[in-house]
Design an enzyme around this catalytic site. Structure first.
Site, short mmCIF file in Angstrom:
data_model
loop_
_atom_site.label_atom_id
_atom_site.label_comp_id
_atom_site.label_asym_id
_atom_site.label_seq_id
_atom_site.Cartn_x
_atom_site.Cartn_y
_atom_site.Cartn_z
N HIS A 62 0.84 -1.20 0.00
CA HIS A 62 0.00 0.00 0.00
C HIS A 62 0.87 1.24 0.00
O HIS A 62 2.09 1.16 0.13
CB HIS A 62 -0.98 -0.01 1.18
CG HIS A 62 -0.34 0.12 2.54
ND1 HIS A 62 0.54 -0.82 3.04
CD2 HIS A 62 -0.48 1.06 3.51
CE1 HIS A 62 0.92 -0.44 4.26
NE2 HIS A 62 0.32 0.69 4.56
N HIS A 64 1.26 3.89 2.00
CA HIS A 64 1.80 4.65 3.12
C HIS A 64 3.32 4.64 2.97
O HIS A 64 3.91 3.60 2.61
CB HIS A 64 1.38 4.05 4.47
CG HIS A 64 -0.01 4.44 4.87
ND1 HIS A 64 -0.85 3.65 5.61
CD2 HIS A 64 -0.71 5.60 4.61
CE1 HIS A 64 -2.00 4.29 5.80
NE2 HIS A 64 -1.94 5.46 5.19
N ASP A 66 5.95 4.40 4.65
CA ASP A 66 6.86 3.43 5.25
C ASP A 66 6.87 2.10 4.51
O ASP A 66 7.63 1.20 4.87
CB ASP A 66 6.57 3.25 6.74
CG ASP A 66 5.13 2.84 7.03
OD1 ASP A 66 4.22 3.34 6.35
OD2 ASP A 66 4.92 2.02 7.94
N HIS A 142 -7.12 -1.67 5.90
CA HIS A 142 -6.31 -0.60 6.46
C HIS A 142 -7.02 0.71 6.10
O HIS A 142 -8.07 0.72 5.48
CB HIS A 142 -4.90 -0.71 5.87
CG HIS A 142 -3.86 0.05 6.64
ND1 HIS A 142 -3.80 0.07 7.99
CD2 HIS A 142 -2.82 0.82 6.21
CE1 HIS A 142 -2.78 0.81 8.37
NE2 HIS A 142 -2.17 1.28 7.32
N ASP A 212 0.07 -3.87 7.02
CA ASP A 212 -0.87 -3.11 7.86
C ASP A 212 -2.33 -3.52 7.67
O ASP A 212 -2.88 -3.43 6.57
CB ASP A 212 -0.72 -1.63 7.55
CG ASP A 212 0.73 -1.17 7.74
OD1 ASP A 212 1.61 -2.03 7.83
OD2 ASP A 212 0.94 0.06 7.80
#
EC number: 3.1.26.11
Lengths: 303, 303
Positions: A62, A64, A66, A142, A212
């Site tokens: 995904h 994000h 990180d 998420h 996540d």
């Protein structure tokens, strides 16, 4: 056949010294697959002696930061060190837009073919296969579109019992047929069962990667009965409120999920920066699932 | 007043173990400025014990990945650890587009104000000032739009010689006037020169940062007579062809430039990954300019 996972990053969103954003390297029969690519992944690869040019497929769960901010740098470095071989990247649809925009403004024209494949987060989907493995993406829950990945080893053909086939004088031409399940009929009419002329092939193994996600029942069908399950465990269970609010999982929940889906082993990771000592997370997960291990950077875990 | 530079990254485009992409932290009177922000800068800040929340201004020279790919991660982490104070980023116009696209897809709504200021690469321009310093961008000559940055300390008011003013019974109300250059006339008509009542203020210092550039005469006017000049020195001079082709500089050229612009000290960096030992680069630069130092990660250099 080798089927191992190297942890390159074990931290959740904000890194701490010694813990980097998420990235994992999977070695399946000496072919390397990268799963997520947080900032600094290329330096982690160098640290652990992995030549990035051996990686052909990169899976991004995904968008994000990180989980993908190391991707442009890695793709750039592959270009700068003269890579010619194609790279395939699998991730959410907008990933291509992000890659293109960065390379547009840096005026980078890659010297190798880069294929960016869009994943979807509605259903499980097989996104890659070769002779050794089949990789599927599946939806997680998420805050933003996010998929896990499941690596299923393919069933291998059985190995020929050479001692027997030679003793029986079976010509080599028949061996491929025997491997694929054909019995052998000798010139004198005797039938030899293929099972008796081969060694049983090992049971295929599987690895599921759940980056996540909040705990829901929705993704459990996709991660049933794996040999190794990686599941995020960002928080201790006493921070369940925070886990729910941020769409993450607790260590206790990760253990319960592993038990529920009958995993053989569980690997937890994606630790919140607040935990300097990870043992409490390990112990908490173990109360629900004994065969838990901590994802530690630089360690290989066999599937 | 403190005026020091901390090297966070000293490598050119492809990092090697122990050498990271370009980033520098400048401490001017305990205010922190970040210059370039290659991948992994936030981890380098953690490593060297710098709290990112102390950084208010970030200057990006150009949009090659090794100079900005750590920016989104750093801005993200500032958000996640609860920053409220504004951040100002200065860089090429497309930088805003890149930041916006990343935060759009990660659905990040920053909890602090972020101001992205576009630099231009046509002329020198003052882009920031406060009571201590004035920062200007100036055009370099790289493959893509690229600017250097010059930090000029402001001239400080002189300090009062308290022993003298007290001995003469000069009322405190007059001291600010004396600092600003007014003479003092005593009640008996005696005139005291302000120079005699103050300590001379130190001569303002300056630091110029020349990230990626080929050697040309065009930018020399902007970097005249600095106390410390940082200049890239990607290659040894025996690779001049490669330097020209990639719009970079050799260590010899960096030394020659420092001599030409009458720098007091020279700091070289942005080393090609091919040089494991950096001493030959240092020695080569010193043949043209003795006061050369190697930019080494984790070291502070005083301006």
């Amino acid at each position: 056949m080798r089927f191992d996972v190297l942890i390159l990053g074990s931290s959740s969103a904000t890194p701490i010294y010694g813990r980097h954003p998420t990235a994992q390297l999977i070695n399946i029969n000496e072919q390397l697959y990268l799963v997520d690519c947080g900032e600094g992944t290329q330096v982690q690869l160098i640290k652990y002696g992995i030549r990035s040019n051996r990686i052909k497929h990169i899976f991004i769960s995904h968008l994000h930061g990180d989980h993908y901010l190391g991707l442009i740098g890695l793709l750039s470095s592959m270009h700068l060190i003269g890579r010619k071989e194609a790279v395939h990247v699998y991730g959410p649809p907008a990933l291509k837009e992000i890659i293109d925009l960065n390379f547009l403004h840096s005026q980078t024209v890659l010297r190798y073919p880069l294929y960016v494949h869009a994943t979807q987060d509605q259903t499980m989907e097989m996104i890659f296969e070769n002779e050794h493995v089949q990789v599927s993406s599946f939806p997680l829950d998420h805050r933003i579109a996010c998929t896990g990945f499941r690596f299923d080893e393919k069933k291998r053909l059985p190995a020929i019992d050479r001692e027997k086939t030679e003793a029986l004088g079976i010509p080599n031409d028949y061996l491929p047929l025997i491997k694929r399940g054909h019995d052998y009929v000798a010139p004198n009419g005797t039938v030899y069962r293929w099972e008796d002329l081969t060694f049983a092939s090992p049971i295929p193994r599987s690895y599921a990667y759940c980056s996540d996600t909040v705990r829901t029942a929705s993704y459990l069908p996709y991660i049933q009965q794996t040999d190794l399950l990686y599941h995020e465990a960002t928080f201790m269970h006493n921070m369940l409120d925070r886990a729910l609010e941020t769409f993450h999982t607790t260590a206790l929940q990760a253990g319960e999920i592993a038990a529920q889906v009958q995993a053989k082993k569980l690997l937890i990771g994606h630790y919140s920066a607040r935990y300097k000592d990870l043992n409490p997370l390990l112990e908490e997960s173990k109360t629900a699932f004994e065969a838990t291990q901590l994802a530690q950077e630089g360690n290989w875990y066999s599937v």
